[in-house]
Motif scaffolding. Sequence first.
Motif, PDB file in Angstrom:
ATOM      1  N   LEU A  52       0.836  -1.193   0.000  1.00 42.47           N
ATOM      2  CA  LEU A  52       0.000   0.000   0.000  1.00 42.47           C
ATOM      3  C   LEU A  52       0.878   1.253   0.000  1.00 42.47           C
ATOM      4  N   GLU A 279      -0.225   2.614   5.544  1.00 44.36           N
ATOM      5  CA  GLU A 279      -0.405   3.754   4.641  1.00 44.36           C
ATOM      6  C   GLU A 279      -0.016   5.060   5.318  1.00 44.36           C
ATOM      7  N   ARG A 366      -9.337  -2.530   4.832  1.00 39.04           N
ATOM      8  CA  ARG A 366      -7.944  -2.839   5.208  1.00 39.04           C
ATOM      9  C   ARG A 366      -7.890  -4.000   6.190  1.00 39.04           C
ATOM     10  N   TYR A 369      -8.494  -7.053   4.044  1.00 42.26           N
ATOM     11  CA  TYR A 369      -7.284  -7.333   3.252  1.00 42.26           C
ATOM     12  C   TYR A 369      -6.197  -7.979   4.101  1.00 42.26           C
ATOM     13  N   VAL A 386      -3.581  -6.679  -4.231  1.00 37.86           N
ATOM     14  CA  VAL A 386      -3.455  -5.231  -4.348  1.00 37.86           C
ATOM     15  C   VAL A 386      -3.105  -4.907  -5.796  1.00 37.86           C
ATOM     16  N   ASP A 391      -2.802   0.811  -5.916  1.00 33.69           N
ATOM     17  CA  ASP A 391      -2.104   0.715  -4.622  1.00 33.69           C
ATOM     18  C   ASP A 391      -3.078   0.589  -3.452  1.00 33.69           C
ATOM     19  N   ILE A 392      -4.210  -0.033  -3.732  1.00 36.00           N
ATOM     20  CA  ILE A 392      -5.189  -0.311  -2.672  1.00 36.00           C
ATOM     21  C   ILE A 392      -5.713  -1.736  -2.882  1.00 36.00           C
TER      22      ILE A 392
END
Length: 529
Positions: A52, A279, A366, A369, A386, A391-392
């Motif tokens: 991330l 992040e 998140r 994930y 991802v 980038d998520i």
Amino acid sequence: MALPPKSKEVMVEETVAVSDDPDEPVGAEDSKKLGTAKDRRDMRRMGKMQELRRNFKFFSIFGYAVIIGCTWEFALVTGAFGLANGGTAGSVWLFLIVCFGMSFVMLSMAEMASIAPTAGGQYHWVSEFAPRKYQKVLSYAVGWLCVLAWQTGLTGSSLIASQQFQALIVLANPDYVIKGWHSSLLTISVTVFAILCNTILIRKLPLLEGIVMVLHVFGFFAILVVLWVLAPRAPAKEVLTTFSDSNGWGSKGLATLVGILGPVVTLIGSDSACHLSEELRNAAWILPRSMVATAVCNYVLGFIMTVTLVFTIGDLETVLKSPTGQPYVAVIENATRSHAATMTLTALVGVMLVFCAVNSVTTSSRQLYAFARDGGLPFSPFLSRVHDRWDIPLNAVSVTLVVAALVSLLIIGSPIAFTIIISIIVTGLMASYIVVIGCMAHRRRQPEPLPPSSFSLGKYGLAINLVALAFLSLTFVMVFFPPAPHPTPQYMNWNIVVFSVVLLFSCLYYIFRGKHTYKAPIETVRKDI
């Protein structure tokens, strides 16, 4: 697990190359992705790859956590409903007690977030600090509780936001009748908007947090000044000393304790920012300090608004019967005597709660994930992917939308079923706090020192952990009480049923599947860093 695309393989190789020497300077673009040398060292210690982008800094993560808390907004929206258990005095003093208890919970979790700043949060910390033979199973159960709590919490946030817009419709059109399918569609609409902010606008999310934070503060003072200046006020002695038992518990003390659910719902979510650890630049230093700053801000704003509401609420039965379904709207209208002013302030509260839902999407996706990355869920390879361009965890965000939409549809068929499902937000998170802080307290009593931390509780750590556990244990019992003795099915507290089912399901899934696919975080933690 399916192989990732080639471009991602290249990224992995580059990340590993940098991680091998975290003190080696990196280029500007790599720095945006990989963070500081301390961030890279922390990720290497935990055995995680940086996937991330580290877009957040102190003020953006502070704004994010304050907005997802929305304490003064929730104090307005839910405050009047708790007055039957405890009265005005109960509401004020219970809020202070919950602030006191939750501060110890927050400090305990801030220290763990500094030791292991990971998107996994509680289930990762349990894996590191639990007794060795219980590390995997406890971590797995906590992971399931947190995933389901945040997934259902998103739906609850979206529903509460949608209810403010329904109140606006009632103000504009008194003939409008609120129906279940209206609530369902509006809830899904709020969730879709929140998803768009977490995908298309994800790079601008930190900037957006700053802008909304300004609106959050402006809205607080706007409503505060209006109510204190224009609304009739009750005498201080009456407000601060009148405890009540309107629901018939037979004891004002017990009734007041049952009313603890209101402030707990307002202040729960100490772990929200933790799931954005990967992040955040310089996460080990900034995250715990932002958690402290967030707690101070939220507790102060929430307490002031609670006091304001109970002083200016007027006749409780009248405001509870407001056709808008929102008692605070009636309080504002009684104070301003203006439809336009009431609609403006109600719209402001609605907008803030929409952005609470936006941030709930970020946290819930998140958490989903991270747990999938460790193989804790069905379809983990899909959920943990991802996408390079974004980038998520886009798949996790998409599944979050689907889950929220499906749960929202329950409002049409059975509002009771919907309430039952979303009740896991409180019990799930509280159970995870109890387990992880209990594991931390146990670890402190072992001869092996804790991993280094830039936010250490030092010699007071064990005492802080024990106070947090005492508060959580009492509160955990009380949140299972119904709002009144001998409730009907519609007003029954179904927390115990939902919590038991979730716990049973996670245990059965672990026995038959999870123990073969789940890789506890402790298995990848390196001791030589």
